[in-house]
Write an enzyme that holds these catalytic residues in place. Sequence first.
Site, PDB file in Angstrom:
ATOM      1  N   SER A   1       0.839  -1.189   0.000  1.00  0.00           N
ATOM      2  CA  SER A   1       0.000   0.000   0.000  1.00  0.00           C
ATOM      3  C   SER A   1       0.873   1.237   0.000  1.00  0.00           C
ATOM      4  O   SER A   1       1.962   1.239   0.568  1.00  0.00           O
ATOM      5  CB  SER A   1      -0.909  -0.011   1.232  1.00  0.00           C
ATOM      6  OG  SER A   1      -0.448   0.911   2.190  1.00  0.00           O
ATOM      7  N   LYS A   2       0.366   2.281  -0.649  1.00  0.00           N
ATOM      8  CA  LYS A   2       1.212   3.458  -0.792  1.00  0.00           C
ATOM      9  C   LYS A   2       1.397   4.177   0.537  1.00  0.00           C
ATOM     10  O   LYS A   2       2.327   4.951   0.693  1.00  0.00           O
ATOM     11  CB  LYS A   2       0.704   4.387  -1.890  1.00  0.00           C
ATOM     12  CG  LYS A   2      -0.651   4.961  -1.687  1.00  0.00           C
ATOM     13  CD  LYS A   2      -0.973   5.872  -2.862  1.00  0.00           C
ATOM     14  CE  LYS A   2      -2.434   6.252  -2.863  1.00  0.00           C
ATOM     15  NZ  LYS A   2      -2.876   6.837  -4.107  1.00  0.00           N
ATOM     16  N   ARG A   3       0.518   3.949   1.487  1.00  0.00           N
ATOM     17  CA  ARG A   3       0.690   4.590   2.781  1.00  0.00           C
ATOM     18  C   ARG A   3       1.750   3.882   3.621  1.00  0.00           C
ATOM     19  O   ARG A   3       2.404   4.489   4.443  1.00  0.00           O
ATOM     20  CB  ARG A   3      -0.634   4.629   3.547  1.00  0.00           C
ATOM     21  CG  ARG A   3      -1.433   5.885   3.255  1.00  0.00           C
ATOM     22  CD  ARG A   3      -2.842   5.782   3.769  1.00  0.00           C
ATOM     23  NE  ARG A   3      -3.608   4.806   3.011  1.00  0.00           N
ATOM     24  CZ  ARG A   3      -4.118   5.049   1.801  1.00  0.00           C
ATOM     25  NH1 ARG A   3      -3.929   6.204   1.234  1.00  0.00           N
ATOM     26  NH2 ARG A   3      -4.804   4.120   1.151  1.00  0.00           N
ATOM     27  N   ARG A   4       1.921   2.590   3.394  1.00  0.00           N
ATOM     28  CA  ARG A   4       2.772   1.806   4.275  1.00  0.00           C
ATOM     29  C   ARG A   4       4.092   1.429   3.620  1.00  0.00           C
ATOM     30  O   ARG A   4       5.129   1.349   4.262  1.00  0.00           O
ATOM     31  CB  ARG A   4       1.985   0.550   4.645  1.00  0.00           C
ATOM     32  CG  ARG A   4       2.548  -0.299   5.728  1.00  0.00           C
ATOM     33  CD  ARG A   4       1.594  -1.424   6.062  1.00  0.00           C
ATOM     34  NE  ARG A   4       1.064  -2.059   4.847  1.00  0.00           N
ATOM     35  CZ  ARG A   4      -0.185  -2.478   4.698  1.00  0.00           C
ATOM     36  NH1 ARG A   4      -1.043  -2.362   5.672  1.00  0.00           N
ATOM     37  NH2 ARG A   4      -0.588  -3.029   3.566  1.00  0.00           N
TER      38      ARG A   4
END
Length: 469
Positions: free
Chosen positions: A234-237
């Site tokens: 995921s782009k957040r993680r």
Amino acid sequence: MTVRVRFAPSPTGMFHVGGARSALQNWIFARQQGGVFVLRVEDTDAARNRPEWTEGILSALDWIGIARGSYEGPYFQSSYAAEHRAAAQRLHEGGRAYYCDCTREAVQARTGSQYAGYDGFCRDRGLPAGEGRALRFRTPDTGETMVVDLIRGEPTFENRLIEDFVIARGDGSPVFLLANVVDDMTMGITHVIRAEEHLPNTPKQQLLWDALGVKPPVWAHVPVVVNEKRQKLSKRRDKVALEAYRDEGYLAAAMRNYLMLLGWAPSGDREIVPWSVIEDEFRLEEVNPSPAFFDEKKLRAFNGDYIRALPVDEFVAACRPWLTGTDTIAPPPWQPAEFDEAAFAAVAPLAQTRIAVLSEIVPNVDFLFLASPSIEEAAWAKAMKEGAAELLDATVAAYEGLASWDAESLKATLEAVGAERGLKLGKAQAPVRVAVTGRTVGLPLFESLEVLGRERTLARLRAARLRLP
Ligand code: GLU
């Protein structure tokens, strides 16, 4: 029939490594089949799209080997709005879709659940089009929808479990499911190779193909890419942007080879193979359908292997963006005028065997181009122990009188200075290295001193000595 595949990214963020992998798989499949690769930018989500993301996709594809001009497109989904609307209208006129004015709350109240899906309330109400009325596709009540998937066999879905899904919103704008199908039809797509997360959309989309009277494509849903905790990247993680890898100094050749190895391997227990072997041997049917682990550590090691395999002059050229800075890579810490091409070329082979990503070139060679080394506090504390001052004095004295300033003499001299004090070379080197380069680890020391030159080396040794009591 000519095979036509497409890569259909949405320009809503940085370009995801998973997307790059699907693009490569499409690209190779098209080449193997003598087919055509189409790029379609799905830019209909006006609120989330930005032109720079589109440009980012094009340049990232270019970097990975899918060069502008060598494929059909880019087409932009937003240019096909008329086709999308016409298809929606056709489905309505043919009785395959109906208008619905149910609110989400009303459906929930009737079904007693927010998960139950649409209950078909408006199916036979015969509502005309109107402001706020969504258009829903009438899914069959019986039978099954079987899709042919090159990776997953023949996943089969019971039609009665597929709700009457929305194909155009209350404002008349068609939704992704329909726009995507209509574009694939318009563009004559024969094979849809895309991420597994779209598998649940596939029976719905195939029903649309059928309802619009066109033979559906063959599908291939490639497995999700997960991190070491088996979570979807995921782009957040996670670090997922292809551009981030590029700017850190991953080689395009290493990156694309690694991406192709996610869930597939070339013959003969090999991992690092020429791209042409991958192009020949890759088979979509052989892609493992289970989630593929994107192992950043392995990729790093892989990249190091690719770096070491470069001819030195290519390595020197590949380092240039980090030595000068670009619009996406920060400039190095030295003044541009201080950069010395010949000095860099002299140490480049030493650095080539030591770095895993190209950006690491900077801390390895900065001592050559900075007016004075940037000395890390921890390195100083570690190296400048008791006896360091005296050792530096003795080294300066011995180096001042050195007849030939070459790595071998520099080494022999320091070895002798150390031996007189009962120090092995490793111990004697530590204060010298930190005084000259600012770090405790780096390129081989004596070659570094040779390239740095007598004057600068002595000046740095003296400056360090002055800092010591
Ligand atoms: N725009 C969609 C996405 O980026 C494409 C889906 C598809 O390939 O059909 O997920």
